[in-house]
Design a protein around this motif. Sequence first.
Motif, PDB file in Angstrom:
ATOM      1  N   GLY A 374       0.815  -1.207   0.000  1.00  0.00           N
ATOM      2  CA  GLY A 374       0.000   0.000   0.000  1.00  0.00           C
ATOM      3  C   GLY A 374       0.851   1.261   0.000  1.00  0.00           C
ATOM      4  O   GLY A 374       1.987   1.269   0.472  1.00  0.00           O
ATOM      5  N   HIS A 375       0.278   2.328  -0.517  1.00  0.00           N
ATOM      6  CA  HIS A 375       1.012   3.580  -0.637  1.00  0.00           C
ATOM      7  C   HIS A 375       1.301   4.217   0.716  1.00  0.00           C
ATOM      8  O   HIS A 375       2.255   4.979   0.849  1.00  0.00           O
ATOM      9  N   ASP A 376       0.468   3.923   1.728  1.00  0.00           N
ATOM     10  CA  ASP A 376       0.735   4.511   3.035  1.00  0.00           C
ATOM     11  C   ASP A 376       2.031   3.954   3.614  1.00  0.00           C
ATOM     12  O   ASP A 376       2.823   4.688   4.209  1.00  0.00           O
ATOM     13  N   LEU A 381       8.010   4.605   4.405  1.00  0.00           N
ATOM     14  CA  LEU A 381       9.369   4.211   4.045  1.00  0.00           C
ATOM     15  C   LEU A 381      10.144   5.404   3.514  1.00  0.00           C
ATOM     16  O   LEU A 381      11.311   5.618   3.877  1.00  0.00           O
ATOM     17  N   LEU A 382       9.520   6.206   2.668  1.00  0.00           N
ATOM     18  CA  LEU A 382      10.201   7.385   2.112  1.00  0.00           C
ATOM     19  C   LEU A 382      10.585   8.368   3.213  1.00  0.00           C
ATOM     20  O   LEU A 382      11.663   8.971   3.170  1.00  0.00           O
ATOM     21  N   GLY A 386      14.421   9.467   4.038  1.00  0.00           N
ATOM     22  CA  GLY A 386      14.874  10.851   4.111  1.00  0.00           C
ATOM     23  C   GLY A 386      15.627  11.142   5.392  1.00  0.00           C
ATOM     24  O   GLY A 386      16.666  11.827   5.395  1.00  0.00           O
ATOM     25  N   VAL A 387      15.136  10.611   6.509  1.00  0.00           N
ATOM     26  CA  VAL A 387      15.804  10.831   7.799  1.00  0.00           C
ATOM     27  C   VAL A 387      17.186  10.196   7.802  1.00  0.00           C
ATOM     28  O   VAL A 387      18.169  10.798   8.251  1.00  0.00           O
ATOM     29  N   LEU A 436       8.133  -1.404   9.290  1.00  0.00           N
ATOM     30  CA  LEU A 436       6.938  -0.679   8.876  1.00  0.00           C
ATOM     31  C   LEU A 436       5.739  -1.609   8.960  1.00  0.00           C
ATOM     32  O   LEU A 436       5.757  -2.696   8.378  1.00  0.00           O
ATOM     33  N   GLU A 437       4.698  -1.162   9.687  1.00  0.00           N
ATOM     34  CA  GLU A 437       3.484  -1.956   9.817  1.00  0.00           C
ATOM     35  C   GLU A 437       3.790  -3.360  10.332  1.00  0.00           C
ATOM     36  O   GLU A 437       3.152  -4.340   9.929  1.00  0.00           O
TER      37      GLU A 437
END
Length: 756
Positions: A374-376, A381-382, A386-387, A436-437
């Motif tokens: 899913g895009h969420d 992840l993006l 970035g961090v 993630l998730e």
Amino acid sequence: MSALPIRRRWSLWVLAGLVLAYTIGLMVPDSGFNPFVDGFLSMAAGWTSVAVCWAAAYRAGRDRRSGRGRRDGHGRPEVLLAAGAVTANTLGDTYELIQRGTGFAGYPSPADAGYLLFYVLFLASLIVLVRRQLRGSTRTMILDSVVGSLGAASLLAVLLTPALNAAVAKPPTLGTAVAIAYPMLDLLLLAAIAGIVASHGPESGRRWMLLVSGLVIFTGADVVFALAPDLYLIGTPLDATWAIAIALITLWVDRSGAPRSTAGRGTGSMSAVAVPAVSILAGLGVLILASQAPVSGLAVLLAALTMAVATIPLIGRQRVLRVLSRTDELTGLPNRRAFYTDVPGRLGAVDAGRRSALLLLDLDRFKEVNDSLGHDVGDRLLVQVGVRLAGQLRATDLLARLGGDEFAVLLVNSGHDEAVLVAGKLRAALAEPFLLEGITLHSSASMGIAVHPDQGNDLTSLMRKADMAMYKAKSTKSGHHVYRSDDDSHGDLRLRTLQELRSAIGDDELELHYQPKVDLATGNVQGVEALVRWNHPTRGLLLPEHFLDLVEEAGLMPGLTRIVLNKALDQAVLWRAQGEQLTVAVNLSASSLVDRDLPDRVGAMIASRGLPASVLTLEVTEEFLLNDRERARDILTRLRALGVRIAVDDFGTGYSSLAYLRDLPIDELKLDQSFVFPMIDDERAATLVSSAIALAHSLGLQMVAEGVENSVAYNELVRFGCDSAQGYLVSRPVSAGELDVWLADRKVTAIVRGAS
């Protein structure tokens, strides 16, 4: 009130009864002062309010001393200040009652001191509330509160213009000062009310409404009295409004001294929006009215301040909009616009003789994350990417997200070597797993590097060459690549091949070849492995190594997997119609296995063809099993429940624990050819093969050996007890038609050998 202690509930009922009786008594026509109504009931209601307020203050002080007040919000100073204010007002009423009884009517009197002290103490209580409410608030919320206060005050100043003008016109005496003080304090009181409402209110529910209602009624009564003081007569219904207002304020004080409930908090958000808006309209209306009719200078000043303060958020919002136009809303990094705006200036500021480097970074297989999770999840992840990238860069470096999964880094005063070093640091940072998730994701990136001014004097040329270098890094899986002149042709070839590949998938230019697997115990062919080929119109038959990486990069793997599964299962149907009970094995990439809908889709494909699920074997890699074991268990368990067999391809090439053999639903292991090739001449390699076969059997798994190319290896595998084998000794991968001929010839050979 049913939840209150009995003593508190009794006192509140007494207060309500006294105020109700006083109000009803005032409705009865009489000839003037009524000792019972205007005397006893009035004083009883007033001093009952005082008693209730000080009881609340006592509870608040007790809670503060016990330490519970800090935790529950008790012991707040506004309770004590409000109790003092109610007391001062009641003392004023009491003195005025005594004054009327004695016939002495001086102005100003000690009663006025009590009334004025009420305003001062209650304004102090409201200031405490406003400070608590606005603590940690945004600048916009604070400005909204100020706008609400000024707008309400300007409107009231218009209404009080006659009273203010009359007071100012009198000689400067103590009486004049008191006369001016009343409307001014009413202005402050109304301004405080509006400010609290605009800041969302310090309380919620009925408690909050008690305070607002009481203060509004009190101020309204004051305004009526200020506009027509000569018409006021004691014993009229106007007296009831002050009593009702004090009673409502008393109820608020009583509840403020009790434990605070968080239920229902957050109401009033609509008022927070409405009050500033109404206040701005009020300020504008006052200014318009002042141009048409006489209005006090104070009202004009307050209206002008309302409009002036209201513009501050607009100025701030314009500044914010400028910042937002240069900021990526997801990651908070500079966006493409900011990067293209800032880089030329930074390149121009490079020290003489120094270089700068542009790094273009693209996440590998990011589309698979979006498609499967899913895009969420992809967005999260993006953000984390970035961090991590920012954490590896200097303050002078510029990091931006250009869009999608593409990032850019400008390293000022850094040449080739520094850029390569930074690329390594960035890759290492991204190599750490992301959670993630509840899913552990492993990410990697391909980076293209272009150096200024050697490979371009402007951003456009640097971006073009960094982009070509990045795709060279992807195709070679090198992680990063510094642009070279021969990359231009490679970039053109890649783009052309990608376009042709998209057409190939749509135009059915992909075909399957099949490599048979032989049962080493019987010599019978038990199944085949399906291997994809691209029948290119000009370059001929292309093997997977010539296009699969590009398929992964372009996010085309899910479509390719569906084509392979459909073709393999269709062929299984044809073989069964011919009497060949062959199983078909299909390789699945890690990108296909993150799709939670895969088991349902595979089950539907098998069922629609009337095949038993055991006809299909899905081969997965150790890399997928080791990187995300929880997700692997879920998907593989669902596939296994259908009856599909699961095989681990390239067994032995992983670098992690073999615990997955115990935890995951697996049917067979495919021993990688790197173990089979050296087995003939290397005793240690032979021992490893023998041990791997024994391990598989001890776990109830079958072992398939890949890359069997000579009879010596074949015989050794038979001796070790290996279950099946495939390789060039048995057959190369061939088309379905060629395999049919091969199978027929094999049957004839077996018959001849049997006859001899």
